[in-house]
Design a protein around this motif. Structure first.
Motif, mmCIF file in Angstrom:
data_model
loop_
_atom_site.group_PDB
_atom_site.id
_atom_site.type_symbol
_atom_site.label_atom_id
_atom_site.label_comp_id
_atom_site.label_asym_id
_atom_site.label_seq_id
_atom_site.Cartn_x
_atom_site.Cartn_y
_atom_site.Cartn_z
ATOM 1 N N LEU A 96 52.415 -79.941 13.580
ATOM 2 C CA LEU A 96 51.751 -78.796 12.954
ATOM 3 C C LEU A 96 50.303 -79.087 12.624
ATOM 4 O O LEU A 96 49.596 -78.244 12.099
ATOM 5 N N PRO A 108 56.598 -80.134 6.726
ATOM 6 C CA PRO A 108 57.862 -79.421 6.595
ATOM 7 C C PRO A 108 58.768 -79.479 7.823
ATOM 8 O O PRO A 108 59.987 -79.522 7.683
ATOM 9 N N PHE B 5 51.491 -76.913 20.460
ATOM 10 C CA PHE B 5 50.909 -75.673 19.972
ATOM 11 C C PHE B 5 49.397 -75.746 20.030
ATOM 12 O O PHE B 5 48.817 -76.815 19.850
ATOM 13 N N SER B 6 48.769 -74.610 20.235
ATOM 14 C CA SER B 6 47.316 -74.535 20.109
ATOM 15 C C SER B 6 46.950 -74.722 18.639
ATOM 16 O O SER B 6 47.788 -74.604 17.754
ATOM 17 N N CYS B 9 47.752 -71.777 16.600
ATOM 18 C CA CYS B 9 49.155 -71.673 16.275
ATOM 19 C C CYS B 9 49.533 -72.658 15.162
ATOM 20 O O CYS B 9 50.258 -72.295 14.232
ATOM 21 N N GLU B 10 49.034 -73.856 15.242
ATOM 22 C CA GLU B 10 49.262 -74.839 14.178
ATOM 23 C C GLU B 10 48.805 -74.271 12.839
ATOM 24 O O GLU B 10 49.544 -74.287 11.849
ATOM 25 N N LEU B 13 50.977 -71.389 11.585
ATOM 26 C CA LEU B 13 52.243 -71.852 11.011
ATOM 27 C C LEU B 13 52.009 -72.493 9.646
ATOM 28 O O LEU B 13 52.757 -72.241 8.697
ATOM 29 N N GLN B 14 50.968 -73.280 9.546
ATOM 30 C CA GLN B 14 50.659 -73.899 8.259
ATOM 31 C C GLN B 14 50.431 -72.834 7.187
ATOM 32 O O GLN B 14 50.943 -72.944 6.070
ATOM 33 N N LEU B 17 53.649 -71.089 6.169
ATOM 34 C CA LEU B 17 54.444 -71.962 5.314
ATOM 35 C C LEU B 17 53.826 -72.044 3.910
ATOM 36 O O LEU B 17 54.536 -72.068 2.905
ATOM 37 N N VAL B 82 54.757 -68.139 16.502
ATOM 38 C CA VAL B 82 54.260 -68.665 17.774
ATOM 39 C C VAL B 82 53.975 -67.525 18.745
ATOM 40 O O VAL B 82 52.917 -67.468 19.378
ATOM 41 N N PHE B 132 61.917 -74.047 5.103
ATOM 42 C CA PHE B 132 60.917 -75.102 4.965
ATOM 43 C C PHE B 132 60.088 -75.012 3.686
ATOM 44 O O PHE B 132 59.217 -75.841 3.456
ATOM 45 N N THR B 136 57.526 -77.707 2.176
ATOM 46 C CA THR B 136 56.099 -77.408 2.220
ATOM 47 C C THR B 136 55.478 -77.630 0.855
ATOM 48 O O THR B 136 54.395 -78.203 0.733
#
Lengths: 143, 143
Positions: A96, A108, B5-6, B9-10, B13-14, B17, B82, B132, B136
């Motif tokens: 991530l 996570p 992941f690009s 995307c990272e 997602l971060q 979360l 994603v 998660f 997190t």
DNA sequence: ATTAAATCAGACAAAAATATCTTATTATAT
DNA sequence: ATATAATAAGATATTTTTGTCTGATTTAAT
């Protein structure tokens, strides 16, 4: 775009599989590899050069020269090609991108993804080029 | 570089979360998200905007405004994030980039990698954000 | 009402990845 | 010997990804 291998790495793997699956000649030029795999000639040329530096591929200069596998295909693992071209960072850095992710202070999704990544790594490490030569030949005949 | 992941995307997602793991406020500004996750503010701002368009994130303009999850975290799957940011091409196109790879005329590593990719897809599809949040929170406290 | 702080949209810039061009060198075939 | 066809190396160009800037609009606090 989510992606697993860079274009360089895709092309490199394709070229390695190409070389391994054909034994009617000793050398294959970048020109014909590029033509058959539909990859820009100068680009695959560069990639093959870097594989030469890693000792996976050999080359012969001059007329009728070209590239060949420098090792027995059963000694070349997929992971070797990936390592030579893209490096192994994708298998060690946080998925991530959390800057301080580690086993001690995991992000996570660390453990879940760790499993998958380990599987991928193991798969690439256990599979050698020779396991795919027949399939590659079949594929090339379709192109 | 091999990558899954690009960056977009990272970061997405971060951020998701992050939002899911904090409920002390209703809205979180791009500024504070960027600060805490060490992501360029304007960049995460853009990413969040696209997640707003996909209905995963909601936003409130004006002073004291910000972003929030538009759905219950147990309804947001990792794959949704994603898909919103990177699309699902990585799960459908040939892993080696063979132009004509399909189930009928598979590329050499098609079936082996197909398994792995299906696993990844299934993992991302079955796992929801709420699974998660605790982790997190722990992670964020370490930063 | 005014100001401050936020999202939003679109243009712009920088960096990285991908692709091409140019020249030098090497080796074979004629 | 010469011409041809190949790799090698390095510079350059293009495209994509990543990151930044500017201005418009919105909302709440003062």
């Amino acid at each position: 775009m989510s992606v697993i291998f860079s274009k360089k790495c895709e092309y490199g793997l394709q070229a390695i599989l190409y070389l391994a699956s054909r034994n009617e000649k000793e050398y294959f030029s970048a020109r014909e590899i590029a033509r058959d795999l539909k990859i820009p000639k100068e680009f695959i040329s560069k990639i093959l050069q870097s594989l030469v530096n890693f000792g996976i591929v050999g080359s012969k200069k001059g007329k009728n020269g070209g590239f060949y596998l420098a090792k027995n295909p059963n000694k070349i693992r997929l992971i070797d090609v990936v390592e030579a071209i893209d490096g192994l960072d994708a298998f060690t850095t946080c998925i991530l991108g959390f800057p301080d992710c580690s086993s001690d202070v995991p992000c996570p999704v660390h453990s879940e993804w760790g499993k998958l990544r380990t599987m991928a790594f193991d798969m690439l490490s256990s599979e050698t080029i020779d396991q795919f030569t027949e399939k590659t030949l079949r594929k090339l005949n379709q192109l």
